[in-house]
Design a protein around this motif. Structure first.
Motif, PDB file in Angstrom:
ATOM      1  N   PHE A  66       6.374  -0.753  18.102  1.00 31.06           N
ATOM      2  CA  PHE A  66       6.135  -2.215  17.698  1.00 31.06           C
ATOM      3  C   PHE A  66       4.496  -2.124  17.223  1.00 31.06           C
ATOM      4  O   PHE A  66       3.729  -1.670  17.748  1.00 31.06           O
ATOM      5  CB  PHE A  66       6.012  -2.892  19.287  1.00 31.06           C
ATOM      6  CG  PHE A  66       7.206  -2.693  19.923  1.00 31.06           C
ATOM      7  CD1 PHE A  66       8.427  -3.199  19.584  1.00 31.06           C
ATOM      8  CD2 PHE A  66       7.074  -2.235  21.459  1.00 31.06           C
ATOM      9  CE1 PHE A  66       9.423  -2.947  20.126  1.00 31.06           C
ATOM     10  CE2 PHE A  66       8.291  -2.143  21.990  1.00 31.06           C
ATOM     11  CZ  PHE A  66       9.645  -2.455  21.460  1.00 31.06           C
ATOM     12  N   ARG A  67       4.678  -2.713  15.943  1.00 25.58           N
ATOM     13  CA  ARG A  67       3.306  -2.400  15.206  1.00 25.58           C
ATOM     14  C   ARG A  67       2.121  -3.171  15.661  1.00 25.58           C
ATOM     15  O   ARG A  67       1.114  -2.892  15.395  1.00 25.58           O
ATOM     16  CB  ARG A  67       3.697  -2.939  13.769  1.00 25.58           C
ATOM     17  CG  ARG A  67       3.949  -4.399  13.470  1.00 25.58           C
ATOM     18  CD  ARG A  67       4.523  -4.420  12.267  1.00 25.58           C
ATOM     19  NE  ARG A  67       6.141  -4.534  12.151  1.00 25.58           N
ATOM     20  CZ  ARG A  67       6.911  -4.683  11.224  1.00 25.58           C
ATOM     21  NH1 ARG A  67       6.454  -4.807   9.908  1.00 25.58           N
ATOM     22  NH2 ARG A  67       8.057  -4.639  11.527  1.00 25.58           N
ATOM     23  N   HIS A  68       2.072  -4.130  16.600  1.00 23.87           N
ATOM     24  CA  HIS A  68       1.274  -5.053  17.093  1.00 23.87           C
ATOM     25  C   HIS A  68       0.884  -4.597  18.307  1.00 23.87           C
ATOM     26  O   HIS A  68      -0.129  -5.076  18.867  1.00 23.87           O
ATOM     27  CB  HIS A  68       1.422  -6.492  16.928  1.00 23.87           C
ATOM     28  CG  HIS A  68       2.635  -6.684  18.072  1.00 23.87           C
ATOM     29  ND1 HIS A  68       3.970  -6.363  17.659  1.00 23.87           N
ATOM     30  CD2 HIS A  68       2.578  -7.045  19.439  1.00 23.87           C
ATOM     31  CE1 HIS A  68       4.733  -6.908  18.801  1.00 23.87           C
ATOM     32  NE2 HIS A  68       4.103  -7.031  19.903  1.00 23.87           N
ATOM     33  N   MET A  69       1.327  -3.389  18.904  1.00 27.27           N
ATOM     34  CA  MET A  69       0.793  -2.727  20.130  1.00 27.27           C
ATOM     35  C   MET A  69       0.309  -1.547  20.009  1.00 27.27           C
ATOM     36  O   MET A  69       0.654  -0.835  19.077  1.00 27.27           O
ATOM     37  CB  MET A  69       1.880  -2.803  21.037  1.00 27.27           C
ATOM     38  CG  MET A  69       2.613  -3.846  21.454  1.00 27.27           C
ATOM     39  SD  MET A  69       3.919  -3.688  22.790  1.00 27.27           S
ATOM     40  CE  MET A  69       5.057  -5.067  22.428  1.00 27.27           C
TER      41      MET A  69
END
Lengths: 310, 362
Positions: free
Chosen positions: B88-91
């Motif tokens: 998950f790129r935003h985490m």
């Protein structure tokens, strides 16, 4: 060999000049730049200046007197109300449509994509006419209020009692605006979601997340910048829409006039200062939108640069 | 936790990805699904995970005897690692690893502190204890791969499924990570299936190799079995370099082509003719960089090329150079008879002779 080419390119880049072969002659560059700037000034900057110049022609006092007109204030409120309904509605529609199209395969998918583009393809005036045909007093659905043996008598009675109208009333204006601005958010999101693919969603699902959790915690955060951008564009169009709204509104002052319609009426009545004062409000709203848009792009680019740099 | 897949068929439109495939994986084993792209190996892995479903009515999937065919992916207790990691790129890394624990229903969910402790434990396990607050974009490929693995393991899956786990990494990282994964899998003992198109990877890493081709399983066996006793021409050709010769049947009317295979390391080179079954060749090229010498040879009689691999010591003894004349003999050959023969009709000696003298009558 290859490395020497690369290093000579790097030298050139570091020194700030490119190889001669990739550079045009000076006169070509300056002429092209001048043409582009002249075009921008003539078609974009000059009209904007003209709006404010005309609005302030009789001085600041006259400007604010003109703005303080109750009909004008009502038009502004109606415009904001319309945008306040149309934008959230399209936010929901747009996200769900883009989600369907980008993440799933189903029969009729290309038809749905074409339908989403329909509001862009037809003239806004035609869009307005469609709603008149549907909801007008003689329209397919509007006819219901006069029907002698309606399907749900209590509903007809209630609607008549409420004096419910779609055409030449606020619901019609909102409907037409929602229709015209529908593609903005979906169109922004579909390519974005398609390039991102489904792997992160699949990963979330194998980890035990429900569909809802996957949407809120994985899909939505990944599209938030694109979504924000789509909302800004959608909002700009919702506030500025003229054609479709003009057909369904009926131009009743203080009741069904939005700001763009109000500007037209004032202008036709030769009240130039008032017309341009109202127009300046619209222009200001547009400018605020553009500034917001640039801020979003800037923040987004900065995040990307930070990602790339690390 | 054993895995059983039975009679799995899967089509995408007119294309058949899996054709009635059955597979059994014993508990605790590390199994490789090996095959060229389009052989159906990834589809099989995704069906086991519950990310795809076999054709309605076809096939069952069982974990440890329990039928999970109708369970969605989230309920099967699988850990899945995607080819491109799908972090998950935003985490942050820590949030990624914790994800599976934080989406559990509230009454089953562990406390925040317990989750944080588990994340730390996993970060240590993947040897990245300091990187919990980084974002995926700030990690190298090998680090991302390990984070993806930790994220899959956080929920204590019953089986671990890896799709081309080392596909996107460079050679050195790949080698290190391969060794690490093997050690790691032995340690935690979770039944693991990984997909790969790299035969070296499959042979080195797996307890058992499942060779797939054309929507079917060609052979299942230990790395040594599939390498030494390939069940089909496809398997021998896919598992490493091999010299291929037309066999006896090509001169019989109506008989199919039977073929004879010789691995390059079963080719020996002699300076002088030693009697039977030696083939006269000329040396075309000598590659002496590497663990062993590789020599490209051309047959004097029909111009076919033969690849040989010999030890560097032997290469030094022979003092071969391009253009030299030599003789080759085969230490070991493998014959796949056509329909006209059964393996019993053709002795290894006949086959050997057939290679030496393609014009010979039988």
């Amino acid at each position: 060999m290859a490395s020497s080419v690369v290093s000579s390119l790097q030298h050139a880049a570091a020194a700030g000049h490119r190889p001669l072969a990739t550079r045009d002659a000076d006169w070509v560059r300056y002429t092209l730049t001048a043409v582009a700037l002249g075009f921008l000034a003539l078609f974009l900057l000059l009209p904007l200046v003209a709006v404010f110049a005309e609005a302030f022609r009789r001085g600041i006092g006259a400007y604010f007197t003109a703005l303080n007109d109750p009909d004008g204030m009502h038009a502004l409120k109606l415009t904001l109300l319309t945008a306040a309904i149309a934008v959230p509605a399209n936010l929901v529609f747009g996200v769900s449509a883009a989600w369907c199209i980008a993440k799933f395969n189903f029969p009729g998918k290309s038809l749905l994509i074409t339908l989403i583009d329909l509001p862009f393809a037809v003239s806004p005036v035609i869009s307005g006419l469609i709603f008149v045909l549907l909801f007008g007093a003689q329209g397919w659905l509007g006819h219901y209020l006069d029907a002698e043996n309606p399907a749900l008598p209590w509903l007809q009675a209630w609607l008549i009692e409420q004096d419910f109208k779609v055409i030449f009333a606020v619901p019609g204006i909102v409907l037409a605006t929602v229709f015209v601005t529908f593609p903005f958010i979906a169109r922004e999101l579909i390519p974005l979601m398609q390039t991102q693919g489904n792997d992160e969603e699949y990963a979330a699902i194998t980890l035990g997340a429900s569909g809802w959790q996957t949407f809120w915690r994985v899909t939505l955060p990944n599209i938030k910048w694109g979504l924000f951008y789509g909302v800004i564009l959608c909002n700009a169009r919702a506030m500025g829409e003229f054609g479709a709204v003009s057909v369904v509104s009926g131009h009743i002052r203080g009741q069904t006039n939005t700001l763009p319609l109000h500007v037209e009426i004032l202008y036709n009545e030769y009240q130039f200062v008032a017309a341009f004062a109202a127009a300046s409000i619209l222009a200001l709203l547009a400018l605020v939108t553009l500034v917001l848009k640039s801020l979003v792009e800037w923040a987004h680019a900065r995040r990307h640069a930070a990602d790339a740099a690390s | 936790m054993s895995i059983i897949a039975r009679n799995i068929t899967k089509t995408f439109g007119a294309y058949t990805a899996l054709n009635d495939v059955s597979l059994e994986v014993p508990a605790g084993k590390l199994v490789a699904l090996l095959g060229p792209s389009g052989s159906g190996k990834t589809t099989l892995l995704r069906i086991i995970a519950g990310l795809e479903f076999s054709e309605p009515g076809s096939g069952r999937i069982k974990f440890h005897g329990e039928d999970v065919t109708d369970l969605p992916a989230g309920k099967r207790g699988v850990g899945f690692v995607f080819q491109h990691y799908a972090l998950f790129r935003h985490m942050t890394v820590a949030q990624n690893i914790a994800f599976g624990l934080t989406v559990q229903p509230r009454r089953e969910r562990q406390s925040k502190e317990a989750i944080a402790a588990r994340v730390q434990e996993l970060l240590k396990l993947i040897q990245l204890p300091e990187l919990g607050s980084r974002y995926p974009a700030q990690l190298s490929g090998g680090q991302r791969q390990r984070v993806a693995l930790a994220r899959a393991l956080a929920v204590q899956p019953k089986v671990l499924l890896l799709d081309e786990p080392f596909g996107a990494l460079d050679a050195q990282v790949r080698k290190d990570l391969r060794r690490w994964l093997r050690h790691f899998q032995r340690e935690i003992g979770v039944t693991t299936i990984f997909v790969t198109h790299d035969q070296e990877e499959a042979l080195e890493l797996a307890d058992e190799v499942v060779v797939m081709n054309n929507a079917k399983i060609e052979q299942v066996g230990t790395p040594q079995e599939v390498y030494d006793r390939p069940a089909s021409p496809f398997v021998i050709e896919f598992l490493g370099n091999v010299n291929r010769f037309a066999g006896l049947g090509h001169r019989l009317p109506g008989a199919g082509q039977d073929v004879i295979y010789v691995r390059p390391h079963d080719v020996d080179i002699l300076r002088e003719y030693h009697g039977q079954h030696g083939i006269r060749v000329s040396v075309q090229h000598v590659f002496s960089a590497g663990n062993y010498g590789r020599i490209a040879l051309v047959r004097a009689d029909n111009g076919e090329t033969i690849d040989a691999e010999i030890s560097r010591v032997r290469l030094a003894e022979l003092k071969l150079a391009a253009g030299d004349e030599a003789f080759v003999v085969f230490r070991h050959i493998r014959l796949f008879p056509s329909g006209a023969f059964s393996e019993r009709d053709v002795s290894t000696d006949d086959a050997r002779a057939a290679v030496v003298d393609p014009g010979r009558d039988i």
